[in-house]
Motif scaffolding. Sequence first.
Motif, PDB file in Angstrom:
ATOM      1  N   ALA A  56      25.533 -39.728  67.046  1.00 17.98           N
ATOM      2  CA  ALA A  56      24.375 -38.838  67.110  1.00 17.98           C
ATOM      3  C   ALA A  56      23.358 -39.253  66.053  1.00 17.98           C
ATOM      4  O   ALA A  56      23.736 -39.660  64.946  1.00 17.98           O
ATOM      5  N   VAL A  57      22.083 -39.140  66.394  1.00 17.03           N
ATOM      6  CA  VAL A  57      21.015 -39.424  65.439  1.00 17.03           C
ATOM      7  C   VAL A  57      20.928 -38.266  64.452  1.00 17.03           C
ATOM      8  O   VAL A  57      20.942 -37.098  64.847  1.00 17.03           O
ATOM      9  N   ASP A  58      20.852 -38.588  63.183  1.00 14.97           N
ATOM     10  CA  ASP A  58      20.770 -37.567  62.145  1.00 14.97           C
ATOM     11  C   ASP A  58      19.318 -37.128  61.979  1.00 14.97           C
ATOM     12  O   ASP A  58      18.408 -37.961  61.954  1.00 14.97           O
ATOM     13  N   THR A  59      19.076 -35.836  61.864  1.00 14.30           N
ATOM     14  CA  THR A  59      17.708 -35.360  61.573  1.00 14.30           C
ATOM     15  C   THR A  59      17.706 -34.506  60.302  1.00 14.30           C
ATOM     16  O   THR A  59      16.660 -33.979  59.920  1.00 14.30           O
ATOM     17  N   VAL A  60      18.866 -34.317  59.673  1.00 10.60           N
ATOM     18  CA  VAL A  60      18.940 -33.376  58.543  1.00 10.60           C
ATOM     19  C   VAL A  60      19.627 -33.960  57.318  1.00 10.60           C
ATOM     20  O   VAL A  60      19.993 -33.217  56.410  1.00 10.60           O
ATOM     21  N   GLN A  61      19.820 -35.257  57.293  1.00 14.10           N
ATOM     22  CA  GLN A  61      20.491 -35.925  56.178  1.00 14.10           C
ATOM     23  C   GLN A  61      21.880 -35.352  55.902  1.00 14.10           C
ATOM     24  O   GLN A  61      22.210 -34.984  54.766  1.00 14.10           O
ATOM     25  N   ALA A  62      22.651 -35.282  56.944  1.00 14.96           N
ATOM     26  CA  ALA A  62      24.023 -34.771  56.830  1.00 14.96           C
ATOM     27  C   ALA A  62      24.916 -35.848  56.228  1.00 14.96           C
ATOM     28  O   ALA A  62      24.795 -37.027  56.558  1.00 14.96           O
ATOM     29  N   GLY A  63      25.819 -35.443  55.360  1.00 12.84           N
ATOM     30  CA  GLY A  63      26.755 -36.379  54.746  1.00 12.84           C
ATOM     31  C   GLY A  63      28.070 -36.410  55.496  1.00 12.84           C
ATOM     32  O   GLY A  63      28.360 -35.524  56.306  1.00 12.84           O
ATOM     33  N   VAL A  64      28.878 -37.447  55.243  1.00 16.61           N
ATOM     34  CA  VAL A  64      30.204 -37.514  55.859  1.00 16.61           C
ATOM     35  C   VAL A  64      31.002 -36.297  55.409  1.00 16.61           C
ATOM     36  O   VAL A  64      30.991 -35.937  54.231  1.00 16.61           O
ATOM     37  N   GLY A  65      31.652 -35.625  56.352  1.00 16.55           N
ATOM     38  CA  GLY A  65      32.436 -34.434  56.054  1.00 16.55           C
ATOM     39  C   GLY A  65      31.716 -33.144  56.392  1.00 16.55           C
ATOM     40  O   GLY A  65      32.352 -32.093  56.527  1.00 16.55           O
ATOM     41  N   MET A  78      25.259 -27.014  73.190  1.00 19.84           N
ATOM     42  CA  MET A  78      25.359 -27.528  71.827  1.00 19.84           C
ATOM     43  C   MET A  78      26.804 -27.379  71.366  1.00 19.84           C
ATOM     44  O   MET A  78      27.551 -26.597  71.926  1.00 19.84           O
ATOM     45  N   LEU A  79      27.159 -28.088  70.338  1.00 20.88           N
ATOM     46  CA  LEU A  79      28.542 -27.996  69.888  1.00 20.88           C
ATOM     47  C   LEU A  79      28.636 -28.126  68.377  1.00 20.88           C
ATOM     48  O   LEU A  79      27.736 -28.635  67.723  1.00 20.88           O
ATOM     49  N   LEU A  80      29.766 -27.645  67.864  1.00 15.51           N
ATOM     50  CA  LEU A  80      30.112 -27.856  66.474  1.00 15.51           C
ATOM     51  C   LEU A  80      30.706 -29.244  66.345  1.00 15.51           C
ATOM     52  O   LEU A  80      31.480 -29.671  67.212  1.00 15.51           O
ATOM     53  N   ALA A  81      30.407 -29.926  65.258  1.00 14.66           N
ATOM     54  CA  ALA A  81      30.985 -31.250  65.051  1.00 14.66           C
ATOM     55  C   ALA A  81      31.093 -31.520  63.557  1.00 14.66           C
ATOM     56  O   ALA A  81      30.486 -30.824  62.744  1.00 14.66           O
ATOM     57  N   ARG A  82      31.901 -32.506  63.234  1.00  8.24           N
ATOM     58  CA  ARG A  82      32.047 -32.928  61.843  1.00  8.24           C
ATOM     59  C   ARG A  82      31.607 -34.383  61.750  1.00  8.24           C
ATOM     60  O   ARG A  82      31.946 -35.196  62.616  1.00  8.24           O
ATOM     61  N   VAL A  83      30.836 -34.700  60.730  1.00 12.12           N
ATOM     62  CA  VAL A  83      30.418 -36.083  60.515  1.00 12.12           C
ATOM     63  C   VAL A  83      31.615 -36.855  59.977  1.00 12.12           C
ATOM     64  O   VAL A  83      32.233 -36.439  58.992  1.00 12.12           O
ATOM     65  N   ILE A  84      31.979 -37.959  60.661  1.00 10.80           N
ATOM     66  CA  ILE A  84      33.168 -38.703  60.219  1.00 10.80           C
ATOM     67  C   ILE A  84      32.854 -40.140  59.797  1.00 10.80           C
ATOM     68  O   ILE A  84      33.751 -40.849  59.345  1.00 10.80           O
ATOM     69  N   GLY A  85      31.623 -40.580  59.936  1.00 10.91           N
ATOM     70  CA  GLY A  85      31.339 -41.940  59.491  1.00 10.91           C
ATOM     71  C   GLY A  85      29.930 -42.372  59.823  1.00 10.91           C
ATOM     72  O   GLY A  85      29.182 -41.664  60.500  1.00 10.91           O
ATOM     73  N   THR A  86      29.595 -43.534  59.320  1.00 13.12           N
ATOM     74  CA  THR A  86      28.274 -44.087  59.587  1.00 13.12           C
ATOM     75  C   THR A  86      28.413 -45.281  60.544  1.00 13.12           C
ATOM     76  O   THR A  86      29.512 -45.699  60.876  1.00 13.12           O
ATOM     77  N   MET A  87      27.290 -45.801  60.988  1.00  9.01           N
ATOM     78  CA  MET A  87      27.294 -46.946  61.885  1.00  9.01           C
ATOM     79  C   MET A  87      26.039 -47.775  61.649  1.00  9.01           C
ATOM     80  O   MET A  87      24.960 -47.209  61.443  1.00  9.01           O
ATOM     81  N   ASN A  88      26.175 -49.065  61.684  1.00  9.43           N
ATOM     82  CA  ASN A  88      24.996 -49.930  61.657  1.00  9.43           C
ATOM     83  C   ASN A  88      24.999 -50.810  62.883  1.00  9.43           C
ATOM     84  O   ASN A  88      26.038 -51.336  63.267  1.00  9.43           O
ATOM     85  N   ALA A  89      23.832 -50.938  63.493  1.00 13.56           N
ATOM     86  CA  ALA A  89      23.731 -51.793  64.664  1.00 13.56           C
ATOM     87  C   ALA A  89      22.388 -52.507  64.636  1.00 13.56           C
ATOM     88  O   ALA A  89      21.435 -52.039  64.011  1.00 13.56           O
ATOM     89  N   THR A  90      22.348 -53.653  65.279  1.00  8.80           N
ATOM     90  CA  THR A  90      21.098 -54.380  65.431  1.00  8.80           C
ATOM     91  C   THR A  90      20.449 -53.882  66.715  1.00  8.80           C
ATOM     92  O   THR A  90      20.925 -54.159  67.810  1.00  8.80           O
ATOM     93  N   LEU A  91      19.389 -53.098  66.557  1.00  7.78           N
ATOM     94  CA  LEU A  91      18.767 -52.428  67.693  1.00  7.78           C
ATOM     95  C   LEU A  91      17.344 -52.915  67.872  1.00  7.78           C
ATOM     96  O   LEU A  91      16.599 -53.037  66.898  1.00  7.78           O
ATOM     97  N   LYS A  92      16.970 -53.146  69.112  1.00 12.00           N
ATOM     98  CA  LYS A  92      15.622 -53.621  69.390  1.00 12.00           C
ATOM     99  C   LYS A  92      14.598 -52.497  69.437  1.00 12.00           C
ATOM    100  O   LYS A  92      13.444 -52.677  69.112  1.00 12.00           O
TER     101      LYS A  92
END
Lengths: 92, 92, 92, 92, 92
Positions: D43-52, D1-15
Amino acid sequence: MLLARVIGTMNATLKHPAYDGHKILLVEPLSDSLERMGDPFLAVDTVQAGVGATVLVAREGGSARLAVGDDRAPIHAAILGIVDFAGDRDVR
Amino acid sequence: MLLARVIGTMNATLKHPAYDGHKILLVEPLSDSLERMGDPFLAVDTVQAGVGATVLVAREGGSARLAVGDDRAPIHAAILGIVDFAGDRDVR
Amino acid sequence: MLLARVIGTMNATLKHPAYDGHKILLVEPLSDSLERMGDPFLAVDTVQAGVGATVLVAREGGSARLAVGDDRAPIHAAILGIVDFAGDRDVR
Amino acid sequence: MLLARVIGTMNATLKHPAYDGHKILLVEPLSDSLERMGDPFLAVDTVQAGVGATVLVAREGGSARLAVGDDRAPIHAAILGIVDFAGDRDVR
Amino acid sequence: MLLARVIGTMNATLKHPAYDGHKILLVEPLSDSLERMGDPFLAVDTVQAGVGATVLVAREGGSARLAVGDDRAPIHAAILGIVDFAGDRDVR
Protein backbone atom coordinates in the motif's frame (compact mmCIF):
# COMPACT_ATOMS: atom_id res chain seq x y z
CA MET A 1 -21.06 -12.94 -13.90
CA LEU A 2 -22.14 -16.04 -12.04
CA LEU A 3 -24.87 -18.58 -11.66
CA ALA A 4 -26.83 -18.27 -8.42
CA ARG A 5 -29.97 -19.51 -6.73
CA VAL A 6 -32.42 -17.21 -4.97
CA ILE A 7 -32.63 -18.39 -1.35
CA GLY A 8 -34.61 -15.69 0.42
CA THR A 9 -35.84 -12.17 0.70
CA MET A 10 -34.68 -9.27 2.85
CA ASN A 11 -36.23 -6.11 4.21
CA ALA A 12 -34.22 -3.18 5.43
CA THR A 13 -34.84 0.41 6.36
CA LEU A 14 -32.85 2.24 3.71
CA LYS A 15 -32.40 5.96 3.28
CA HIS A 16 -31.18 6.01 -0.31
CA PRO A 17 -33.97 6.62 -2.89
CA ALA A 18 -32.25 4.36 -5.44
CA TYR A 19 -33.56 1.40 -3.46
CA ASP A 20 -37.21 2.46 -3.80
CA GLY A 21 -39.16 -0.03 -5.86
CA HIS A 22 -36.36 -2.58 -5.99
CA LYS A 23 -36.50 -5.86 -4.17
CA ILE A 24 -33.26 -7.14 -2.64
CA LEU A 25 -32.86 -10.89 -2.64
CA LEU A 26 -30.50 -13.28 -0.88
CA VAL A 27 -28.70 -15.45 -3.43
CA GLU A 28 -26.13 -18.25 -3.19
CA PRO A 29 -23.49 -18.77 -5.91
CA LEU A 30 -23.73 -22.06 -7.84
CA SER A 31 -21.07 -24.22 -9.48
CA ASP A 32 -21.39 -25.54 -13.03
CA SER A 33 -23.13 -28.59 -11.53
CA LEU A 34 -25.48 -26.21 -9.70
CA GLU A 35 -24.14 -26.96 -6.24
CA ARG A 36 -23.79 -24.15 -3.71
CA MET A 37 -20.31 -22.66 -4.03
CA GLY A 38 -19.12 -19.90 -1.72
CA ASP A 39 -20.89 -17.37 0.44
CA PRO A 40 -24.42 -16.01 -0.07
CA PHE A 41 -24.85 -12.30 -0.78
CA LEU A 42 -27.52 -9.73 -1.61
CA ALA A 43 -28.53 -8.69 -5.12
CA VAL A 44 -31.12 -6.25 -6.46
CA ASP A 45 -33.79 -8.05 -8.48
CA THR A 46 -34.56 -6.74 -11.96
CA VAL A 47 -36.57 -9.70 -13.31
CA GLN A 48 -39.00 -10.66 -10.53
CA ALA A 49 -37.18 -13.85 -9.66
CA GLY A 50 -38.83 -16.09 -7.08
CA VAL A 51 -37.18 -18.03 -4.25
CA GLY A 52 -35.64 -21.19 -5.75
CA ALA A 53 -35.01 -19.70 -9.20
CA THR A 54 -31.63 -20.16 -10.89
CA VAL A 55 -30.42 -16.76 -12.01
CA LEU A 56 -27.61 -14.94 -13.81
CA VAL A 57 -26.09 -12.38 -11.44
CA ALA A 58 -23.73 -9.47 -12.04
CA ARG A 59 -21.52 -8.81 -9.06
CA GLU A 60 -19.76 -5.56 -9.88
CA GLY A 61 -20.77 -1.94 -9.30
CA GLY A 62 -20.78 -0.76 -12.90
CA SER A 63 -22.78 -3.73 -14.17
CA ALA A 64 -25.31 -3.55 -11.35
CA ARG A 65 -25.95 0.16 -11.89
CA LEU A 66 -26.31 -0.41 -15.65
CA ALA A 67 -28.71 -3.28 -15.01
CA VAL A 68 -31.05 -1.15 -12.91
CA GLY A 69 -30.56 1.85 -15.20
CA ASP A 70 -29.39 4.24 -12.49
CA ASP A 71 -25.79 5.46 -12.54
CA ARG A 72 -26.16 6.89 -9.03
CA ALA A 73 -27.48 3.78 -7.29
CA PRO A 74 -25.27 2.51 -4.45
CA ILE A 75 -25.59 -1.12 -5.48
CA HIS A 76 -23.04 -3.64 -6.72
CA ALA A 77 -24.96 -6.83 -7.37
CA ALA A 78 -28.03 -7.36 -9.56
CA ILE A 79 -30.00 -10.28 -10.94
CA LEU A 80 -29.93 -9.99 -14.74
CA GLY A 81 -32.05 -12.92 -15.86
CA ILE A 82 -33.59 -16.31 -15.22
CA VAL A 83 -31.39 -19.20 -16.34
CA ASP A 84 -33.02 -21.82 -18.58
CA PHE A 85 -30.06 -24.07 -19.25
CA ALA A 86 -26.55 -24.29 -17.78
CA GLY A 87 -23.68 -26.68 -18.38
CA ASP A 88 -25.47 -29.80 -19.52
CA ARG A 89 -28.91 -29.54 -17.96
CA ASP A 90 -32.22 -27.69 -18.09
CA VAL A 91 -32.75 -25.74 -14.91
CA ARG A 92 -36.27 -24.51 -15.35
CA MET B 1 -24.16 -6.07 -1.11
CA LEU B 2 -24.07 -8.18 2.01
CA LEU B 3 -25.60 -8.73 5.40
CA ALA B 4 -23.31 -7.78 8.27
CA ARG B 5 -23.33 -7.21 12.01
CA VAL B 6 -21.77 -4.18 13.66
CA ILE B 7 -19.13 -5.48 16.08
CA GLY B 8 -17.23 -2.41 17.19
CA THR B 9 -16.06 1.12 16.66
CA MET B 10 -12.75 2.51 15.49
CA ASN B 11 -10.89 5.78 15.87
CA ALA B 12 -8.08 6.83 13.61
CA THR B 13 -6.12 9.97 12.90
CA LEU B 14 -7.09 10.66 9.30
CA LYS B 15 -5.92 13.46 7.05
CA HIS B 16 -8.61 13.28 4.41
CA PRO B 17 -11.52 15.71 5.00
CA ALA B 18 -14.03 13.23 3.51
CA TYR B 19 -13.86 11.33 6.77
CA ASP B 20 -14.94 14.32 8.88
CA GLY B 21 -18.29 13.69 10.48
CA HIS B 22 -18.45 10.04 9.47
CA LYS B 23 -18.17 7.22 11.93
CA ILE B 24 -16.25 4.15 10.83
CA LEU B 25 -17.53 0.87 12.24
CA LEU B 26 -16.12 -2.65 12.39
CA VAL B 27 -18.55 -5.09 10.80
CA GLU B 28 -18.55 -8.85 10.26
CA PRO B 29 -20.23 -10.44 7.21
CA LEU B 30 -23.21 -12.70 7.95
CA SER B 31 -24.56 -15.74 6.15
CA ASP B 32 -28.24 -16.18 5.28
CA SER B 33 -28.66 -17.83 8.70
CA LEU B 34 -26.96 -14.79 10.26
CA GLU B 35 -23.80 -16.63 11.25
CA ARG B 36 -20.44 -14.89 10.92
CA MET B 37 -19.00 -15.65 7.48
CA GLY B 38 -15.59 -14.41 6.45
CA ASP B 39 -13.35 -11.64 7.67
CA PRO B 40 -14.45 -8.44 9.45
CA PHE B 41 -13.82 -5.10 7.75
CA LEU B 42 -14.44 -1.38 8.20
CA ALA B 43 -17.43 0.51 6.80
CA VAL B 44 -18.53 4.13 7.00
CA ASP B 45 -21.83 4.47 8.84
CA THR B 46 -24.63 6.44 7.15
CA VAL B 47 -27.56 5.36 9.35
CA GLN B 48 -26.31 5.62 12.96
CA ALA B 49 -26.15 1.88 13.45
CA GLY B 50 -25.30 0.66 16.95
CA VAL B 51 -23.03 -2.22 17.94
CA GLY B 52 -24.99 -5.45 17.49
CA ALA B 53 -27.23 -4.15 14.70
CA THR B 54 -27.74 -6.24 11.56
CA VAL B 55 -27.06 -4.04 8.58
CA LEU B 56 -26.99 -3.94 4.78
CA VAL B 57 -23.49 -3.04 3.61
CA ALA B 58 -22.15 -1.97 0.23
CA ARG B 59 -18.57 -3.09 -0.29
CA GLU B 60 -17.51 -1.36 -3.49
CA GLY B 61 -15.98 2.06 -4.10
CA GLY B 62 -18.67 3.50 -6.36
CA SER B 63 -21.52 2.40 -4.12
CA ALA B 64 -19.84 3.63 -0.94
CA ARG B 65 -19.13 7.07 -2.41
CA LEU B 66 -22.73 7.32 -3.68
CA ALA B 67 -24.04 6.27 -0.27
CA VAL B 68 -22.19 9.07 1.53
CA GLY B 69 -22.91 11.53 -1.30
CA ASP B 70 -19.27 12.43 -1.96
CA ASP B 71 -17.68 11.35 -5.24
CA ARG B 72 -14.22 12.27 -3.93
CA ALA B 73 -14.30 10.27 -0.69
CA PRO B 74 -11.59 7.61 -0.42
CA ILE B 75 -13.95 4.99 0.98
CA HIS B 76 -15.12 1.66 -0.40
CA ALA B 77 -17.51 0.26 2.18
CA ALA B 78 -20.62 1.88 3.68
CA ILE B 79 -23.55 0.82 5.83
CA LEU B 80 -26.72 1.51 3.83
CA GLY B 81 -29.49 0.51 6.19
CA ILE B 82 -30.70 -1.43 9.19
CA VAL B 83 -32.02 -4.90 8.31
CA ASP B 84 -35.48 -5.78 9.63
CA PHE B 85 -35.94 -9.21 8.11
CA ALA B 86 -33.59 -11.59 6.29
CA GLY B 87 -34.07 -15.11 4.92
CA ASP B 88 -36.81 -16.44 7.15
CA ARG B 89 -36.47 -14.47 10.35
CA ASP B 90 -36.98 -11.07 11.92
CA VAL B 91 -33.68 -9.60 12.98
CA ARG B 92 -34.79 -6.53 14.84
CA MET C 1 -6.50 -11.52 -16.43
CA LEU C 2 -6.47 -15.27 -16.10
CA LEU C 3 -6.21 -18.53 -17.95
CA ALA C 4 -9.46 -20.47 -18.13
CA ARG C 5 -11.04 -23.41 -19.86
CA VAL C 6 -14.48 -23.28 -21.46
CA ILE C 7 -16.59 -25.95 -19.75
CA GLY C 8 -20.12 -25.32 -20.98
CA THR C 9 -22.77 -23.06 -22.37
CA MET C 10 -25.65 -21.26 -20.70
CA ASN C 11 -28.99 -19.91 -21.81
CA ALA C 12 -30.92 -17.33 -19.85
CA THR C 13 -33.90 -15.09 -20.42
CA LEU C 14 -32.29 -11.65 -20.21
CA LYS C 15 -33.95 -8.28 -20.51
CA HIS C 16 -30.91 -6.16 -21.18
CA PRO C 17 -30.24 -5.53 -24.91
CA ALA C 18 -26.47 -5.56 -24.36
CA TYR C 19 -26.68 -9.33 -24.17
CA ASP C 20 -28.25 -9.70 -27.62
CA GLY C 21 -25.91 -11.48 -29.97
CA HIS C 22 -23.43 -12.46 -27.28
CA LYS C 23 -22.95 -15.99 -26.10
CA ILE C 24 -22.30 -16.51 -22.39
CA LEU C 25 -19.99 -19.39 -21.55
CA LEU C 26 -19.17 -21.24 -18.35
CA VAL C 27 -15.42 -21.16 -17.71
CA GLU C 28 -13.15 -22.57 -15.01
CA PRO C 29 -9.95 -20.78 -13.96
CA LEU C 30 -6.70 -22.65 -14.67
CA SER C 31 -3.36 -22.67 -12.88
CA ASP C 32 -0.03 -22.23 -14.69
CA SER C 33 0.01 -26.02 -15.09
CA LEU C 34 -3.50 -25.80 -16.57
CA GLU C 35 -5.22 -27.49 -13.62
CA ARG C 36 -8.62 -26.23 -12.47
CA MET C 37 -8.10 -23.59 -9.81
CA GLY C 38 -11.01 -21.99 -7.99
CA ASP C 39 -14.66 -21.57 -8.84
CA PRO C 40 -16.20 -21.53 -12.32
CA PHE C 41 -17.94 -18.38 -13.53
CA LEU C 42 -19.68 -16.93 -16.58
CA ALA C 43 -17.98 -14.87 -19.28
CA VAL C 44 -19.22 -13.26 -22.48
CA ASP C 45 -17.56 -14.80 -25.53
CA THR C 46 -15.95 -12.44 -28.06
CA VAL C 47 -13.90 -14.97 -30.04
CA GLN C 48 -16.24 -17.92 -30.71
CA ALA C 49 -14.45 -20.21 -28.30
CA GLY C 50 -15.64 -23.82 -28.18
CA VAL C 51 -16.11 -26.03 -25.15
CA GLY C 52 -12.68 -27.33 -24.11
CA ALA C 53 -10.72 -24.34 -25.43
CA THR C 54 -8.09 -22.68 -23.24
CA VAL C 55 -8.80 -18.97 -23.18
CA LEU C 56 -7.57 -15.64 -21.85
CA VAL C 57 -10.31 -14.08 -19.72
CA ALA C 58 -10.75 -10.57 -18.35
CA ARG C 59 -12.64 -10.55 -15.08
CA GLU C 60 -13.31 -6.89 -14.37
CA GLY C 61 -16.15 -4.63 -15.45
CA GLY C 62 -14.14 -2.02 -17.34
CA SER C 63 -12.13 -4.60 -19.29
CA ALA C 64 -15.18 -6.69 -20.16
CA ARG C 65 -17.11 -3.68 -21.45
CA LEU C 66 -14.09 -2.55 -23.51
CA ALA C 67 -13.71 -6.07 -24.92
CA VAL C 68 -17.28 -6.18 -26.21
CA GLY C 69 -17.12 -2.52 -27.28
CA ASP C 70 -20.15 -1.38 -25.27
CA ASP C 71 -19.62 0.98 -22.32
CA ARG C 72 -23.19 0.39 -21.14
CA ALA C 73 -23.16 -3.41 -21.04
CA PRO C 74 -23.81 -4.89 -17.58
CA ILE C 75 -21.07 -7.49 -17.88
CA HIS C 76 -17.87 -7.99 -15.94
CA ALA C 77 -16.17 -11.01 -17.51
CA ALA C 78 -15.24 -11.59 -21.15
CA ILE C 79 -13.18 -14.06 -23.13
CA LEU C 80 -10.47 -12.07 -24.95
CA GLY C 81 -8.64 -14.73 -26.96
CA ILE C 82 -7.69 -18.32 -27.53
CA VAL C 83 -4.47 -19.33 -25.78
CA ASP C 84 -1.83 -21.03 -27.91
CA PHE C 85 0.94 -21.45 -25.37
CA ALA C 86 1.11 -21.00 -21.58
CA GLY C 87 3.89 -21.57 -19.07
CA ASP C 88 5.94 -24.23 -20.77
CA ARG C 89 3.48 -26.02 -23.04
CA ASP C 90 1.45 -25.70 -26.19
CA VAL C 91 -2.24 -25.78 -25.41
CA ARG C 92 -3.78 -25.88 -28.83
CA MET D 1 -11.52 -0.43 4.26
CA LEU D 2 -9.58 -2.60 6.63
CA LEU D 3 -7.34 -2.61 9.65
CA ALA D 4 -3.75 -3.52 8.89
CA ARG D 5 -0.31 -3.54 10.43
CA VAL D 6 2.76 -2.21 8.67
CA ILE D 7 5.25 -5.09 8.45
CA GLY D 8 7.98 -3.83 6.15
CA THR D 9 9.22 -1.57 3.43
CA MET D 10 9.83 -2.20 -0.26
CA ASN D 11 12.00 -0.67 -2.94
CA ALA D 12 11.37 -1.12 -6.62
CA THR D 13 12.56 0.39 -9.86
CA LEU D 14 9.38 1.98 -11.16
CA LYS D 15 8.86 3.87 -14.38
CA HIS D 16 5.61 5.62 -13.56
CA PRO D 17 6.07 9.18 -12.18
CA ALA D 18 3.03 8.80 -9.91
CA TYR D 19 5.20 6.74 -7.60
CA ASP D 20 7.80 9.48 -7.14
CA GLY D 21 7.84 10.69 -3.56
CA HIS D 22 5.55 7.97 -2.28
CA LYS D 23 6.73 5.18 -0.04
CA ILE D 24 5.24 1.75 -0.60
CA LEU D 25 4.82 -0.36 2.51
CA LEU D 26 4.10 -4.03 3.12
CA VAL D 27 1.01 -4.41 5.30
CA GLU D 28 -0.87 -7.39 6.74
CA PRO D 29 -4.66 -7.30 7.26
CA LEU D 30 -5.83 -7.53 10.88
CA SER D 31 -8.98 -8.98 12.43
CA ASP D 32 -11.11 -7.09 14.96
CA SER D 33 -8.91 -8.63 17.68
CA LEU D 34 -5.85 -7.37 15.76
CA GLU D 35 -4.64 -10.82 14.70
CA ARG D 36 -3.18 -11.28 11.21
CA MET D 37 -5.96 -12.24 8.84
CA GLY D 38 -5.27 -13.08 5.22
CA ASP D 39 -2.44 -12.28 2.86
CA PRO D 40 -0.07 -9.30 3.08
CA PHE D 41 -0.09 -6.73 0.27
CA LEU D 42 1.49 -3.43 -0.71
CA ALA D 43 0.00 0.00 0.00
CA VAL D 44 1.15 3.55 -0.72
CA ASP D 45 1.81 5.46 2.48
CA THR D 46 0.16 8.88 2.88
CA VAL D 47 0.71 9.39 6.63
CA GLN D 48 4.33 8.42 7.30
CA ALA D 49 3.42 5.25 9.12
CA GLY D 50 6.27 3.30 10.69
CA VAL D 51 6.80 -0.46 10.76
CA GLY D 52 4.57 -1.89 13.50
CA ALA D 53 1.89 0.80 13.26
CA THR D 54 -1.78 -0.18 13.09
CA VAL D 55 -3.32 1.61 10.14
CA LEU D 56 -6.56 2.15 8.23
CA VAL D 57 -6.08 1.02 4.64
CA ALA D 58 -8.18 1.58 1.52
CA ARG D 59 -7.87 -1.31 -0.91
CA GLU D 60 -9.64 -0.10 -4.03
CA GLY D 61 -8.40 1.88 -7.02
CA GLY D 62 -10.70 4.87 -6.74
CA SER D 63 -10.09 5.33 -3.03
CA ALA D 64 -6.33 4.94 -3.32
CA ARG D 65 -6.09 7.52 -6.11
CA LEU D 66 -8.29 9.95 -4.14
CA ALA D 67 -6.14 9.41 -1.04
CA VAL D 68 -2.93 10.37 -2.83
CA GLY D 69 -4.71 13.14 -4.77
CA ASP D 70 -3.74 11.88 -8.24
CA ASP D 71 -6.47 10.53 -10.52
CA ARG D 72 -3.85 9.09 -12.89
CA ALA D 73 -1.82 7.10 -10.38
CA PRO D 74 -1.68 3.36 -11.08
CA ILE D 75 -2.23 2.40 -7.43
CA HIS D 76 -5.06 0.57 -5.71
CA ALA D 77 -4.12 0.46 -2.03
CA ALA D 78 -3.24 3.35 0.28
CA ILE D 79 -2.74 3.90 3.99
CA LEU D 80 -5.26 6.53 5.09
CA GLY D 81 -4.49 6.98 8.76
CA ILE D 82 -3.01 5.73 11.99
CA VAL D 83 -5.50 3.81 14.14
CA ASP D 84 -5.83 4.90 17.77
CA PHE D 85 -8.57 2.57 18.95
CA ALA D 86 -10.27 -0.45 17.39
CA GLY D 87 -12.91 -2.84 18.68
CA ASP D 88 -12.38 -2.63 22.40
CA ARG D 89 -8.76 -1.66 22.79
CA ASP D 90 -6.30 1.18 22.38
CA VAL D 91 -3.73 0.34 19.75
CA ARG D 92 -1.35 3.19 20.08
CA MET E 1 -0.62 -3.79 -5.24
CA LEU E 2 1.28 -6.98 -4.56
CA LEU E 3 4.65 -8.65 -4.79
CA ALA E 4 4.81 -11.36 -7.44
CA ARG E 5 7.29 -13.54 -9.27
CA VAL E 6 7.26 -13.99 -13.03
CA ILE E 7 6.82 -17.73 -13.70
CA GLY E 8 6.21 -17.96 -17.44
CA THR E 9 5.09 -16.49 -20.69
CA MET E 10 1.85 -16.87 -22.63
CA ASN E 11 0.82 -16.53 -26.24
CA ALA E 12 -2.76 -16.05 -27.31
CA THR E 13 -4.60 -15.08 -30.44
CA LEU E 14 -6.20 -11.80 -29.40
CA LYS E 15 -8.46 -9.57 -31.43
CA HIS E 16 -8.16 -6.41 -29.38
CA PRO E 17 -5.50 -3.96 -30.68
CA ALA E 18 -4.65 -2.82 -27.14
CA TYR E 19 -2.71 -6.03 -26.73
CA ASP E 20 -0.43 -5.35 -29.71
CA GLY E 21 3.12 -4.86 -28.57
CA HIS E 22 2.48 -5.93 -25.00
CA LYS E 23 3.78 -9.15 -23.56
CA ILE E 24 1.51 -11.01 -21.15
CA LEU E 25 3.29 -12.87 -18.37
CA LEU E 26 2.22 -15.51 -15.88
CA VAL E 27 2.93 -14.34 -12.33
CA GLU E 28 2.47 -15.84 -8.89
CA PRO E 29 1.70 -13.68 -5.83
CA LEU E 30 4.37 -13.66 -3.11
CA SER E 31 4.13 -13.25 0.66
CA ASP E 32 6.32 -10.83 2.62
CA SER E 33 8.82 -13.70 2.96
CA LEU E 34 8.65 -14.17 -0.82
CA GLU E 35 6.84 -17.51 -0.67
CA ARG E 36 4.13 -18.27 -3.24
CA MET E 37 0.80 -17.15 -1.86
CA GLY E 38 -2.43 -17.75 -3.72
CA ASP E 39 -3.25 -18.41 -7.36
CA PRO E 40 -1.16 -17.38 -10.38
CA PHE E 41 -2.64 -14.93 -12.87
CA LEU E 42 -1.74 -13.02 -16.03
CA ALA E 43 -0.34 -9.49 -16.13
CA VAL E 44 0.74 -7.19 -18.94
CA ASP E 45 4.45 -6.43 -18.76
CA THR E 46 5.53 -2.77 -18.89
CA VAL E 47 9.14 -3.16 -17.72
CA GLN E 48 10.56 -6.11 -19.69
CA ALA E 49 10.64 -8.40 -16.69
CA GLY E 50 12.22 -11.82 -17.21
CA VAL E 51 11.07 -15.16 -15.87
CA GLY E 52 12.15 -15.41 -12.21
CA ALA E 53 12.09 -11.65 -11.55
CA THR E 54 10.36 -10.32 -8.42
CA VAL E 55 7.95 -7.61 -9.49
CA LEU E 56 5.44 -5.07 -8.22
CA VAL E 57 2.06 -5.80 -9.78
CA ALA E 58 -1.12 -3.73 -9.96
CA ARG E 59 -4.21 -5.93 -10.04
CA GLU E 60 -7.05 -3.52 -10.77
CA GLY E 61 -8.49 -2.25 -14.03
CA GLY E 62 -7.90 1.46 -13.53
CA SER E 63 -4.29 1.00 -12.40
CA ALA E 64 -3.45 -1.43 -15.19
CA ARG E 65 -4.84 0.88 -17.88
CA LEU E 66 -2.94 3.85 -16.39
CA ALA E 67 0.25 1.78 -16.27
CA VAL E 68 0.11 0.96 -19.98
CA GLY E 69 -1.14 4.46 -20.83
CA ASP E 70 -4.28 3.33 -22.65
CA ASP E 71 -7.68 4.10 -21.08
CA ARG E 72 -9.41 1.76 -23.53
CA ALA E 73 -7.29 -1.35 -22.96
CA PRO E 74 -9.24 -4.38 -21.68
CA ILE E 75 -6.64 -5.30 -19.10
CA HIS E 76 -6.74 -5.39 -15.32
CA ALA E 77 -3.29 -6.49 -14.21
CA ALA E 78 0.09 -4.97 -15.07
CA ILE E 79 3.67 -5.29 -13.90
CA LEU E 80 4.79 -1.85 -12.68
CA GLY E 81 8.39 -2.42 -11.71
CA ILE E 82 11.21 -4.69 -10.70
CA VAL E 83 11.52 -5.11 -6.94
CA ASP E 84 14.97 -4.52 -5.44
CA PHE E 85 14.23 -4.99 -1.77
CA ALA E 86 11.18 -6.27 0.14
CA GLY E 87 10.56 -6.85 3.83
CA ASP E 88 14.02 -7.48 5.14
CA ARG E 89 15.94 -8.80 2.15
CA ASP E 90 17.45 -7.87 -1.18
CA VAL E 91 15.70 -9.65 -3.99
CA ARG E 92 17.83 -8.73 -6.93
